[in-house]
Design a protein around this motif. Structure first.
Motif: not given
Length: 458
Positions: A79-85
């Protein structure tokens, strides 16, 4: 015990990115939040789920979660991030906080439902375990050394120790025996209980103790090296009730037998067998015979009080020797299965109430239906039913008796009475009007015949 984060991640197929060493922490709820600081709305031990849409700095965020005592963090990607920061992964790893990746295909609500189901299942298991523990405590109470057996069972159930004391604080029983030393440090608690406190709970870093009064018959203390859960307190309260009963019961065996007899009469045969087997008592095999006697005395068969009589249940082959052991009257049922004890008890009591020595129900039944009925009730009913006949003419009662005895045959009944059949017809019409009964109705005839043959008041 709440489900662990390890169990939840395995069940939901979540990928662990940080903090694998803390996956055995319990998870008591799932909280979904996009707040930069959700901690004011948390209690601790939650699995927090977020997509990170409003969080810019991850290290302070992780620090706040750790300080609040959350069990772990789940990060939803797609959603807001394609992967975990990467910053979030590093911050969680440094803090030792479990971080799991939640795929786009896994809705947060599915994780919440899974945890809710696990919590419900765990709670059900705890409640079931509490009921089972109460059952084991109850069976312990039914043994000969009831109070001591309950104390020993309670100590095993809670993984701790139990001490029973009398009203002066003297130890009656301790399990394990070395637990007797714990009583010396509880004297101030006994004083509080004597002044009216319902219970005293002591919590310490190494031990938790609960002290309760036993209905004016002393106290008991239970301790363990772990906190008592609400379920554990339920078990302790159940034990308190059983200990109170056990200490005041010189009549426990009689109460047990009464309870078993009630189970048998209710058709709970296997439950009755199981209860008695726990105290080393067996019920006879089929066919059985039930006796109703006046005394309880020393009886070498299962027996229990039943109203104003004692009920004895024995195997049919044992009847002759057992019957001779009692003074009259004795009521004896027909032989039958143990599952039919309700009927057999009724038969034995009816035979006993006939008051004719040592009477078998078969003999009583063979003497007529009236012998099976309450004579006082039948006599009172007959007097009310037949009163209209006596108030009108004295010959109506005997005319009705002759008519019914001849099964409604006019000629035979008239001949028996020595009257003309037309006279008898008139009398029966009059009787029917006075009684409000149809004399052609078999049910009315049966009712009137019983009333006519009931013993009249002297």
């Amino acid at each position: 015990m709440a489900p662990s984060l390890r169990r939840i991640t395995a069940m939901a197929g979540l990928r662990v990115l940080a903090g694998p060493g803390a996956l055995d922490r319990p998870v008591r709820w799932v909280a979904v939040s996009e707040l930069e600081d959700p901690t004011p709305f948390l209690e601790g031990d939650e699995l927090v789920l977020t997509t990170g849409m409003r969080t810019a700095s991850w290290r302070p965020y992780i620090t706040r979660l750790v300080d609040r005592g959350v069990a772990g963090l789940g990060f939803g990607i797609g959603l807001s991030h394609a992967r975990v920061p990467a910053e979030l992964v590093a911050a969680a790893a440094e803090a030792g906080l479990p971080l799991v990746e939640v795929a786009r295909e896994t809705p947060f609500i599915a994780i919440g439902k899974a945890v809710s189901d696990l919590l419900a299942a765990e709670h059900y298991e705890e409640i079931t375990g509490a009921f089972e523990a109460q059952g084991r405590l109850t069976r312990a109470a039914l043994r000969g050394d009831g109070a001591a057996s309950v104390a020993d069972r309670l100590a095993r159930e809670l993984g701790g120790w139990v001490v029973l004391l009398d009203e002066t604080g003297t130890v009656r029983h301790a399990t394990p025996p070395e637990a007797e030393e714990r009583a010396a440090g509880l004297r101030s608690e006994f004083a509080r209980l004597r002044s009216g406190a319902a219970a005293v709970a002591l919590a310490g870093p190494e031990e938790n103790v609960v002290v309760q009064p036993l209905g004016g018959r002393g106290f008991f203390a239970v301790g363990a090296g772990h906190p008592f859960t609400p379920i554990a307190h339920t078990i302790v309260n159940a034990a308190a009730s059983l200990l109170t009963l056990a200490l005041e019961q010189g009549t426990a065996p009689e109460r047990l037998r009464s309870a078993v007899l009630r189970l048998l009469v209710a058709g709970e045969t296997e439950t009755a067998r199981a209860v008695l087997s726990d105290v080393g008592v067996t019920l006879p095999d089929d066919p059985v015979v039930v006796l109703a006697v006046a005394e309880s005395g020393p009886i070498r068969a299962f027996h229990a009080p039943h109203g104003d009589v004692t009920i004895v249940i024995c195997a049919e082959p044992e009847l002759p020797g057992l019957r001779d052991a009692f003074d009259e009257p004795v009521g004896i049922s027909l032989p039958g299965p143990l599952s039919g004890v309700a009927t057999a008890v009724d038969q034995a009591v009816r035979a006993y109430r006939a008051g004719r020595g040592k009477l078998n129900f078969a003999d009583l039944a063979g003497q007529g239906l009236l012998d099976l009925l309450d004579s006082g009730a039948v006599r009172a009913y007959a007097e009310v039913l037949l009163a209209p006949l006596d108030e009108q003419r004295g010959d109506l009662r005997e005319s009705l008796r002759a008519y019914l005895a001849c099964n409604g045959h006019w000629d035979a009944a008239a001949q028996r009475l020595g009257v003309h059949r037309h006279t008898l017809r008139y009398r029966m019409k009059k009787a029917a009007e006075l009684l409000g009964r149809d004399l052609d109705d078999p049910a009315a005839r049966a009712e009137l015949w019983i009333a006519l043959n009931a013993p009249r008041a002297s």
